[in-house]
Scaffold this motif. Sequence first.
Motif, PDB file in Angstrom:
ATOM      1  N   ARG A   1       0.848  -1.206   0.000  1.00 10.57           N
ATOM      2  CA  ARG A   1       0.000   0.000   0.000  1.00 10.57           C
ATOM      3  C   ARG A   1       0.879   1.250   0.000  1.00 10.57           C
TER       4      ARG A   1
ATOM      5  N   THR B   1       2.549   1.662  -3.381  1.00  9.55           N
ATOM      6  CA  THR B   1       1.617   2.151  -4.405  1.00  9.55           C
ATOM      7  C   THR B   1       1.412   3.654  -4.253  1.00  9.55           C
ATOM      8  N   ARG B   2       1.256   4.092  -3.006  1.00  3.07           N
ATOM      9  CA  ARG B   2       1.061   5.531  -2.752  1.00  3.07           C
ATOM     10  C   ARG B   2       2.264   6.337  -3.230  1.00  3.07           C
TER      11      ARG B   2
ATOM     12  N   TYR C   1       2.362   6.363  -7.060  1.00  2.96           N
ATOM     13  CA  TYR C   1       1.325   7.221  -7.628  1.00  2.96           C
ATOM     14  C   TYR C   1       1.717   8.698  -7.488  1.00  2.96           C
TER      15      TYR C   1
ATOM     16  N   ARG D   1      -4.175   8.443 -13.098  1.00  2.00           N
ATOM     17  CA  ARG D   1      -5.259   7.668 -12.450  1.00  2.00           C
ATOM     18  C   ARG D   1      -5.581   6.410 -13.249  1.00  2.00           C
TER      19      ARG D   1
ATOM     20  N   LEU E   1      -2.653   3.989 -13.096  1.00  2.00           N
ATOM     21  CA  LEU E   1      -2.501   3.283 -11.815  1.00  2.00           C
ATOM     22  C   LEU E   1      -3.403   2.055 -11.740  1.00  2.00           C
TER      23      LEU E   1
ATOM     24  N   ILE F   1      -4.975   1.484  -3.073  1.00  2.00           N
ATOM     25  CA  ILE F   1      -4.935   2.925  -3.356  1.00  2.00           C
ATOM     26  C   ILE F   1      -5.660   3.707  -2.265  1.00  2.00           C
TER      27      ILE F   1
ATOM     28  N   TRP G   1      -9.083   3.916  -2.353  1.00  2.00           N
ATOM     29  CA  TRP G   1     -10.310   4.409  -2.967  1.00  2.00           C
ATOM     30  C   TRP G   1     -11.436   3.430  -2.628  1.00  2.00           C
TER      31      TRP G   1
END
Lengths: 207, 89
Positions: free
Chosen positions: A98, A101-102, A105, A153, A156, A175, A177
């Motif tokens: 996690r 990924t952050r 991004y 976006r 990703l 992500i 979301w």
Amino acid sequence: MDAGGVPEEIEKFLDPRDGCALLNSDLDLRDIRASVDGDADAYARLMCRYEPLIFMQMSRFTRDRRSLEELVQEVQVEVYYSLAKYRDIAPLQHWLRRIATRVGYRYWKRENRARKRREILKQEWKLPEPVAYMEPSEAGVALFGMLERLPPRDRLVLTLYYFEECDTTEIAERIGWSVGLVRVQMHRARLKLRRMLAEAGYGKDNL
Amino acid sequence: MNDPLDMVRELADRARHETPPRGNVLPRTLEQLRQAESDSTQRIWRVFAACACGVALVAAIGLTWDYRSKVRDPMQTFFLSYKLPEIYS
């Protein structure tokens, strides 16, 4: 994954994609606690165990060796400062993914702001050779180059979907979301990709 | 007509067998963390020193003021009560 020789009762605790443990080992927990207490050696041991995973994850975000090392370092630093907040309710590798990924991004958004994407879009995009004859690394470069032309976006969700084989729930988890938002984003991203490939002449007689 | 996304999926299936890049950035990270810790210690000392200077300055001004109010005022009172009447008399 071929878990050759791994007893059945242990195999169910392994991630089928990479064979990493889905539960934290006592060793990890000990090192996490020691790292939080300021033991740099414990943190180094922890990172040595997970550095390949972080490298693998961050290679989805850049193909440039220098940027890749910078990203891995950024993840390691962020992990160090966030370890105190880690709760042993999910496997450490999921938590690391996690964070990675952050960080990835954020890197894409920075690149996008720096107008690098516009430069990429100006470059001529070459269609990949017939996929059947491609080496895995060539396929990786081709897929990376293809997704690179999409906004961050879209890129990703598709990167996590294609490269990491994540489903919508997993993408949402990584992500941060909602699942609904991921589904909508995924649908739009796939439409854009399909249109892009169709414009480049794919989908007619190339396969 | 084939779906172009089938080609993307096929590419992804191949790409997943790619050998992951390796490297060793941990020493650099540890060095950066040590540097950050040392920077933060230095910052704490700098803030502490600045606060101490501020307190000392305020104390000095306060003491001077206090001294002036205790010492000069009686002098003024002395001059006003003793000298001036003498001058104007």
